[in-house]
Design a protein around this motif. Structure first.
Motif: not given
Length: 132
Positions: A32-35, A100-104, A112-116
């Motif tokens: 759910k968090e990834m979504t 930086g165009l994609g997301v980790a 659950v968060i993104t790399d940025k």
């Protein structure tokens, strides 16, 4: 099923390749968090959590395509940390997807968060997947 996150990514990947509009995936808290991250970063059109069907529930995801050319917003999904080999990153070794165009997507002590966001919060964690 030994790796539910890999199953989540595979279902999304297969639905995009088959040009489906909606895909239904069994739910869990991390999925759910990834979504939610995929929605806020613009990779999917919308989502709905169905919890009334059964105890586990499901996630219905409306996939996003270009209106004229039909090119999907999700070009690739790659699982990084696997049950047999966990991958962790701190702020120094934080991955940059396509410069930086994609997301980790990471699982950290802050959720659950993104790399940025992880760089801004100065936290490390398990690198779940790359989305581009």
């Amino acid at each position: 099923m030994t790796d539910p996150i890999a199953d989540f990514l595979t279902r999304l990947r297969n639905a995009v390749k088959a040009k489906h509009r909606v895909v239904e995936i069994p739910a869990s808290k991390i999925k759910k968090e990834m979504t939610k991250i995929l929605k806020e970063k613009g990779y999917i059109l919308s989502y709905k959590f169905d919890d009334e069907k059964n105890y586990q529930g499901s996630i219905k995801i409306a996939l996003k395509y270009h209106p004229e050319s039909g090119i999907p917003a999700i070009k690739g999904l790659k699982r990084i940390s696997k049950p047999g080999l966990r991958r962790y990153a701190n702020t120094d070794t934080m991955p940059r997807v396509l410069n930086g165009l994609g997301v980790a997507i990471l699982s950290t002590s802050k959720g659950v968060i993104t790399d940025k966001e992880a760089r801004e919060l100065n936290v490390g964690g398990e690198v779940l997947c790359y989305v581009y």
